[in-house]
Motif scaffolding. Structure first.
Motif, mmCIF file in Angstrom:
data_model
loop_
_atom_site.group_PDB
_atom_site.id
_atom_site.type_symbol
_atom_site.label_atom_id
_atom_site.label_comp_id
_atom_site.label_asym_id
_atom_site.label_seq_id
_atom_site.Cartn_x
_atom_site.Cartn_y
_atom_site.Cartn_z
ATOM 1 N N GLU A 166 2.347 1.567 -3.168
ATOM 2 C CA GLU A 166 1.541 3.004 -4.374
ATOM 3 C C GLU A 166 0.783 4.043 -3.973
ATOM 4 O OE1 GLU A 166 -1.881 0.080 -3.497
ATOM 5 O OE2 GLU A 166 -1.778 -1.580 -4.590
ATOM 6 N N ARG A 168 2.557 0.205 -11.237
ATOM 7 C CA ARG A 168 1.609 -1.257 -11.442
ATOM 8 C C ARG A 168 2.560 -2.289 -11.442
ATOM 9 N NH1 ARG A 168 -1.793 -2.263 -7.542
ATOM 10 N NH2 ARG A 168 -3.220 -4.108 -8.216
ATOM 11 N N ILE A 196 5.283 -3.264 -8.440
ATOM 12 C CA ILE A 196 4.357 -3.490 -7.733
ATOM 13 C C ILE A 196 4.264 -5.104 -8.167
ATOM 14 C CG2 ILE A 196 2.800 -3.128 -5.915
ATOM 15 C CD1 ILE A 196 2.479 -0.547 -6.544
ATOM 16 N N LEU A 244 1.025 -0.937 -0.167
ATOM 17 C CA LEU A 244 0.067 -0.155 -0.462
ATOM 18 C C LEU A 244 0.566 0.916 0.149
ATOM 19 C CD1 LEU A 244 -2.882 -1.273 3.001
ATOM 20 C CD2 LEU A 244 -2.579 -1.032 0.118
#
Length: 340
Positions: A243, A249, A252, A240
């Motif tokens: 992000e 993305r 991650i 989290l």
């Protein structure tokens, strides 16, 4: 220090498993109602020939003496002689095993290439259309019978579309006109190393269908394991935070999250490798693949005890080694494993 103790314990357990399997397979094979001495002599043997073969093969000795002799030969690297082929079993295995390993490794490669990204994307898109489609594919892959899928793919790609061969490891025409120089026993690698592109292309076409059929279970299992792990990891605070910090993305998912979610999938892939060794028997029969599965099937039909015991032991060795590698890898990636 704890890791060394952990590895020593796993090695001891591996030796115990190998010993137990060798005992069970040897004695079970001996109690099956048959007469290997008669098979050794050949068709229409006389009783005198059978009695002589029984003495030559040591079958007149007590079972524990036969097992002692077997283990003594095994420790010297002698797996015995096949009743059917009359060749040393080790020589036969050196011919058939590379074909099976090539097929199994191709299927595991497919499982990694397809299963890992699909598992990651499925976990990252929980509840969405992509997730539902991927889950359907994974369930189908785990539950679909290999013989049914193999026949359907043969009907589709050979009979209807004419794109891929029906079976075999290489075409007869190619094996005559562009023979492969054997270096490793793996046709794809040998043809690639020697620059035999005709044989490489033909071998690649032959391996696609059987490898995919064999890969359906590992692919489905990898997707399901990785999806569950990704859902759990993506809820962690550091994900989290990444992000919120604007980390891409893709980074991650495939770097931060995958690193911590991959361990269960690695375990599944390792076990799938051994599962594929045994599952390859049916696939090899369907696609006329000249591998270990075909070899042991013929041995079972002819009640060739030495081959049955030797192949079982070889598969067990692979199983133990893969599990040992998985345990050590998990201990390196996650130190908490050592404390369990």
């Amino acid at each position: 220090m704890q890791r060394i103790e952990f590895i020593i314990k796993r090695l001891g357990l591996a030796i115990f498993v190998l010993l137990a399997v060798s005992i069970m397979t040897f004695f079970i094979a001996r109690v099956v109602p048959s007469n290997p001495a008669a098979a050794w002599v050949g068709p229409r043997p006389t009783q005198e020939q059978i009695d002589q073969a029984t003495i030559e093969l040591g079958l007149d000795k007590p079972l524990y003496v036969q097992y002692q002799r077997y283990m003594s030969s095994l420790l010297r690297g002698d797996l015995g002689t096949s009743v059917t082929t009359r060749q040393p079993i080790l020589s036969d295995i050196q011919v058939f095993l590379p074909a099976t390993l090539e097929l199994v490794l191709a299927s595991i490669l497919m499982a990694v290439v397809l299963g890992v990204p699909l598992g990651v994307l499925s976990g990252a898109n929980k509840g969405k259309v992509l997730d539902h489609l991927t889950r359907f594919f994974s369930i189908a892959g785990v539950s679909m019978p290999a013989f049914w899928l193999g026949l359907i793919l043969q009907l589709l790609f050979f009979s209807w579309l004419g794109l891929l061969p029906l079976g075999g490891r290489i075409s007869t025409e190619v094996s005559i006109n562009s023979p492969i120089t054997t270096l490793t026993g793996f046709n794809l690698i040998d043809s690639l190393l020697t620059g035999n592109w005709v044989a490489f292309g033909d071998t690649l076409r032959h391996i696609i269908l059987p490898a995919f059929v064999l890969a359906t279970y590992p692919i489905g299992l990898t997707i399901r394991m990785l999806r569950s792990s990704m859902i759990e990891v993506l809820s962690e605070k550091y994900i989290l935070a990444a992000e919120i910090s604007g980390v891409p993305r893709r980074t991650i998912l495939f770097k931060l999250a995958l690193k911590n979610a991959i361990t269960p999938a690695l375990n599944a892939l390792g076990l799938s490798f051994v599962f594929s060794l045994t599952g390859a028997i049916l696939v090899e029969i369907i696609f006329s693949w000249p591998g270990l599965g075909t070899y042991v099937t013929n041995a079972v039909l002819s009640v060739d005890f030495p081959v049955i015991v030797s192949v079982t032991l070889i598969v067990t060795v692979f199983y133990v080694l893969i599990n040992l590698i998985i345990d050590i890898t998990q201990a390196v990636l996650d130190p908490r494993v050592v404390l369990q």
